[in-house]
Design an enzyme around this catalytic site. Structure first.
Site, PDB file in Angstrom:
ATOM      1  N   GLY A  63       0.835  -1.198   0.000  1.00 54.32           N
ATOM      2  CA  GLY A  63       0.000   0.000   0.000  1.00 54.32           C
ATOM      3  C   GLY A  63       0.860   1.234   0.000  1.00 54.32           C
ATOM      4  O   GLY A  63       2.062   1.158   0.274  1.00 54.32           O
ATOM      5  N   CYS A  90       5.332  -6.248   1.651  1.00 55.76           N
ATOM      6  CA  CYS A  90       5.736  -4.836   1.606  1.00 55.76           C
ATOM      7  C   CYS A  90       5.070  -4.049   2.741  1.00 55.76           C
ATOM      8  O   CYS A  90       5.352  -4.296   3.904  1.00 55.76           O
ATOM      9  CB  CYS A  90       5.435  -4.272   0.218  1.00 55.76           C
ATOM     10  SG  CYS A  90       6.384  -2.792  -0.124  1.00 55.76           S
ATOM     11  N   TYR A  91       4.135  -3.142   2.416  1.00 58.90           N
ATOM     12  CA  TYR A  91       3.438  -2.418   3.494  1.00 58.90           C
ATOM     13  C   TYR A  91       2.793  -3.407   4.467  1.00 58.90           C
ATOM     14  O   TYR A  91       2.777  -3.195   5.681  1.00 58.90           O
ATOM     15  CB  TYR A  91       2.376  -1.489   2.884  1.00 58.90           C
ATOM     16  CG  TYR A  91       1.544  -0.745   3.927  1.00 58.90           C
ATOM     17  CD1 TYR A  91       2.028   0.401   4.541  1.00 58.90           C
ATOM     18  CD2 TYR A  91       0.283  -1.217   4.296  1.00 58.90           C
ATOM     19  CE1 TYR A  91       1.276   1.066   5.496  1.00 58.90           C
ATOM     20  CE2 TYR A  91      -0.480  -0.558   5.245  1.00 58.90           C
ATOM     21  CZ  TYR A  91       0.024   0.587   5.841  1.00 58.90           C
ATOM     22  OH  TYR A  91      -0.722   1.238   6.788  1.00 58.90           O
ATOM     23  N   HIS A 178       8.076  -7.788  -3.610  1.00 59.86           N
ATOM     24  CA  HIS A 178       6.795  -8.198  -4.213  1.00 59.86           C
ATOM     25  C   HIS A 178       6.949  -9.538  -4.935  1.00 59.86           C
ATOM     26  O   HIS A 178       7.332  -9.564  -6.103  1.00 59.86           O
ATOM     27  CB  HIS A 178       6.315  -7.131  -5.199  1.00 59.86           C
ATOM     28  CG  HIS A 178       5.823  -5.902  -4.516  1.00 59.86           C
ATOM     29  ND1 HIS A 178       4.550  -5.784  -4.017  1.00 59.86           N
ATOM     30  CD2 HIS A 178       6.453  -4.741  -4.217  1.00 59.86           C
ATOM     31  CE1 HIS A 178       4.404  -4.606  -3.448  1.00 59.86           C
ATOM     32  NE2 HIS A 178       5.540  -3.953  -3.555  1.00 59.86           N
ATOM     33  N   GLU A 180       4.749 -11.286  -6.168  1.00 65.28           N
ATOM     34  CA  GLU A 180       3.716 -11.468  -7.193  1.00 65.28           C
ATOM     35  C   GLU A 180       4.107 -10.925  -8.566  1.00 65.28           C
ATOM     36  O   GLU A 180       3.481 -11.277  -9.556  1.00 65.28           O
ATOM     37  CB  GLU A 180       2.393 -10.816  -6.729  1.00 65.28           C
ATOM     38  CG  GLU A 180       2.387  -9.287  -6.632  1.00 65.28           C
ATOM     39  CD  GLU A 180       2.946  -8.758  -5.322  1.00 65.28           C
ATOM     40  OE1 GLU A 180       3.633  -9.521  -4.613  1.00 65.28           O
ATOM     41  OE2 GLU A 180       2.726  -7.570  -5.008  1.00 65.28           O
ATOM     42  N   VAL A 235     -15.405 -11.291 -25.434  1.00 66.77           N
ATOM     43  CA  VAL A 235     -15.078 -12.536 -24.729  1.00 66.77           C
ATOM     44  C   VAL A 235     -16.060 -12.808 -23.580  1.00 66.77           C
ATOM     45  O   VAL A 235     -16.522 -13.933 -23.395  1.00 66.77           O
ATOM     46  CB  VAL A 235     -13.654 -12.451 -24.126  1.00 66.77           C
ATOM     47  CG1 VAL A 235     -13.269 -13.774 -23.477  1.00 66.77           C
ATOM     48  CG2 VAL A 235     -12.657 -12.075 -25.181  1.00 66.77           C
ATOM     49  N   ASP A 236     -16.392 -11.768 -22.813  1.00 68.76           N
ATOM     50  CA  ASP A 236     -17.208 -11.999 -21.614  1.00 68.76           C
ATOM     51  C   ASP A 236     -18.626 -12.434 -21.950  1.00 68.76           C
ATOM     52  O   ASP A 236     -19.109 -13.442 -21.448  1.00 68.76           O
ATOM     53  CB  ASP A 236     -17.266 -10.724 -20.750  1.00 68.76           C
ATOM     54  CG  ASP A 236     -15.885 -10.200 -20.440  1.00 68.76           C
ATOM     55  OD1 ASP A 236     -14.927 -10.985 -20.551  1.00 68.76           O
ATOM     56  OD2 ASP A 236     -15.757  -9.007 -20.105  1.00 68.76           O
ATOM     57  N   SER A 237     -19.290 -11.669 -22.824  1.00 68.20           N
ATOM     58  CA  SER A 237     -20.680 -12.032 -23.107  1.00 68.20           C
ATOM     59  C   SER A 237     -20.744 -13.327 -23.911  1.00 68.20           C
ATOM     60  O   SER A 237     -21.691 -14.098 -23.775  1.00 68.20           O
ATOM     61  CB  SER A 237     -21.424 -10.887 -23.799  1.00 68.20           C
ATOM     62  OG  SER A 237     -20.932 -10.662 -25.088  1.00 68.20           O
ATOM     63  N   SER A 238     -19.719 -13.605 -24.719  1.00 68.59           N
ATOM     64  CA  SER A 238     -19.723 -14.856 -25.489  1.00 68.59           C
ATOM     65  C   SER A 238     -19.548 -16.055 -24.561  1.00 68.59           C
ATOM     66  O   SER A 238     -20.232 -17.072 -24.700  1.00 68.59           O
ATOM     67  CB  SER A 238     -18.594 -14.854 -26.524  1.00 68.59           C
ATOM     68  OG  SER A 238     -18.766 -13.780 -27.412  1.00 68.59           O
ATOM     69  N   LYS A 384     -10.145 -11.707 -15.993  1.00 68.89           N
ATOM     70  CA  LYS A 384     -10.265 -11.833 -17.454  1.00 68.89           C
ATOM     71  C   LYS A 384      -9.561 -13.088 -18.002  1.00 68.89           C
ATOM     72  O   LYS A 384     -10.105 -13.788 -18.860  1.00 68.89           O
ATOM     73  CB  LYS A 384      -9.659 -10.584 -18.105  1.00 68.89           C
ATOM     74  CG  LYS A 384      -9.949 -10.440 -19.565  1.00 68.89           C
ATOM     75  CD  LYS A 384     -11.286  -9.796 -19.768  1.00 68.89           C
ATOM     76  CE  LYS A 384     -11.610  -9.600 -21.217  1.00 68.89           C
ATOM     77  NZ  LYS A 384     -12.864  -8.862 -21.379  1.00 68.89           N
TER      78      LYS A 384
END
Ligand code: XMP
Length: 528
Positions: A63, A90-91, A178, A180, A235-238, A384
């Site tokens: 943060g 980190c924070y 980090h 990640e 992509v999402d609605s399909s 996504k």
């Protein structure tokens, strides 16, 4: 405490407390890459709420604040008594140190930003199989000055004596770097050590388990009622259409509103694909004239977007009455939208949670909440990249799953100034050439987006013996990770030449092609 909206009611294995880091979401995604389900919560979540969620591990994110500031965001101190392993990043590590009685100060002259080499002092638990000397990504201006009682050092760097720390007896761990981010070479090893060895999580978050659970959830919620979905071909609605078709078959009706701003051949392709090939009920609504008429004389980009958005809702309402009644509306809401609307952003100055600013880009598919539908949002736990995996697994072709982002208002915001049918046709032809040549050069998946923009000015040219006075096309091609920042793609000259030649020769009304070499920021990807 769990999402009360319709979504998979799965308990998270790991809960990330968000202290405002730009990487909080990334931590969740990385953990999910290990097939462990993780969610992000505001740091204000109480210990009781966490007990109810019953995660196997907790992560405190980074943060922008400093723990010694009065307004610094702090978690419920009772989290340390839950008996659950905790990793501070980190924070988050500084929060751990501070709340457990240690001391953190500004690292004057010793701040570390960027790559650092991690020297491992204790290669057990969190640091098992992490090579000494490996690269880790640092970004901190504060450092631990004194560890809380019982803590030991696991690793250091040249500037940071306590780069990784532990209270083994309580399974509390802290890292100043980090793990990640991709630049941290052994970051994923560390994340795996935390989730599997320290928290004993099971790898049960897979595409197949998601699909099974989502179908079960949809069925139990929807029963034999009818569901309406606004299909855009993205992509999402399909993916949602495929998932719902599998769950409820013909109780699903998709509505595809053709505003007239799609790319060449796309409405035909979508209807052919969903309706004919996969037998998903799709109602094609031809609203082309309506939209272009509404935009007559409109040149301001924001007004254009508003008109398109409002008209979309109008058409949607009218058509849903005509085709209805429907009990449920399916929406392709994704997890980042859920996190954002939960407002976990933190003002670094006051330490307070702040309302997240409204996105300047609304999908025109985003519908107002006062529509008389109950919502079905089975993708709201997914990122996504997870939606793409689900889509592939459900049989969606690469043509849809791997496609570039396309804005809701479509080509209307790629024609500057007034939108007319003549300009739309011209842009569609130019855009098709760009897509074809980028694909032929095998660069489609290398770039984030590649498209044409039409400018409403004319310049002089010469074709054969004829003087021309016509529009220019801008070629916009960018690389990006998430669309938030972008750089212009360094395309080969031979490809640029091919695109330019073809557009000028094949597209009536265009006599010049120019290249946009602006990064974002300061430019945006789209021109409007
Ligand atoms: P900008 O132009 O802001 O765009 O750099 C960032 C990304 O968002 C896409 N975009 C939109 N997507 N509805 C969408 O669904 C919209 O109204 C919209 N406007 C821009 C843009 O294509 C890029 O990927």
């Amino acid at each position: 405490m769990l999402d009360t909206n319709f979504a998979i009611q799965r308990k998270p294995s790991i809960v990330i407390l968000d202290f405002g880091s730009q990487y909080s979401e990334l931590i969740a995604r990385r953990i999910r890459e290990t097939e462990v389900y993780s969610i992000v919560q505001a740091y204000t979540i109480t210990a009781d709420e966490l007990r109810e969620l019953a995660p196997k591990g907790i992560i405190l994110s980074g943060g922008p604040s400093s723990v010694y500031e009065k307004t610094a965001p702090m978690p419920d101190p009772a989290i340390w008594d839950l008996g659950i392993p905790i990793l501070g990043v980190c924070y988050g590590m500084q929060v751990m140190v501070k709340q457990l009685g240690g001391n953190v100060e500004a690292a004057i002259g010793k701040a570390e930003y960027g790559k650092a080499h991690l020297e491992v002092d204790d290669p057990t638990a969190l640091l098992t199989n992490v090579d000494s000397g490996s690269t880790m990504w640092m970004s901190h201006g504060d450092s631990v000055k004194q560890l809380p009682e019982g803590f030991v050092r696991l690793a250091h760097t040249s500037n940071t004596p306590d780069a990784a720390i532990a209270l083994h007896s309580h399974r509390f761990y802290g890292v100043q770097f980090h793990p990640e981010v991709v630049h941290s070479t052994f970051g994923m090893v560390m994340i795996r050590n935390f989730v599997y060895t320290i928290c004993s999580c099971q790898p049960d978050w897979t595409t197949n388990t998601f699909i099974d659970e989502a179908i079960k959830d949809v069925n139990s919620k929807v029963g034999n009622k009818r569901v309406l979905l606004a299909l855009s071909g993205g992509v999402d609605s399909s993916t949602l259409a495929f998932l719902l078709k599998k769950a409820i078959g013909n109780q699903l009706t998709c509505m595809f509103i053709d505003q007239g701003f799609m790319r060449k051949g796309e409405p035909e392709f979508l209807m052919d694909f969903f309706d004919k090939k996969f037998h998903i009920n799709v109602e094609y609504i031809n609203a082309r004239d309506r939209f272009v008429n509404k935009l007559k004389g409109v040149t301001d980009p924001e007004i254009k977007r508003k008109i398109i958005g409002t008209e979309f809702i109008r058409v949607f309402e009218e058509e849903s009455v005509r085709l209805g009644p429907f009990d449920y509306l399916a929406q392709g809401t994704l997890y980042p939208d859920v996190i954002e609307s939960a407002g976990t952003n933190i003002d670094p100055k006051t330490g307070e949670r702040v309302a997240v600013k409204i996105k300047s880009h609304h999908n025109v598919g985003g519908l107002p909440k006062d529509l008389q539908f109950k919502l079905v949002e089975p993708l709201r736990t997914l990122f996504k990249d997870e939606v793409r995996k689900v889509g592939r697994s459900l049989g969606l072709p690469e043509e849809i799953v791997g496609r570039h982002p396309f804005p809701g208002p479509g080509l209307a915001i790629r024609i500057l100034g007034e939108v007319t049918n003549e300009k739309l046709n011209c842009l569609r032809d130019a855009d098709l050439i760009v897509r074809q040549e980028i694909a032929r050069a095998d660069l489609y998946h290398e770039v984030w987006q590649a498209f044409a923009v039409l400018l409403p000015v004319r310049s002089v040219g010469v074709m054969g013996d004829q003087r021309t006075y016509a529009w220019p096309i801008v070629l916009r091609c960018v690389s990006s990770e998430d669309g938030m920042t972008a750089d212009w793609s360094r395309l080969p000259y031979s490809l640029l030449e091919k695109i330019s030649n073809r557009i000028v020769n094949e597209v009536a009304g265009v006599n010049r092609v120019v290249l946009d070499i602006t990064s974002k920021p300061p430019g945006t990807i789209e021109w409007e």
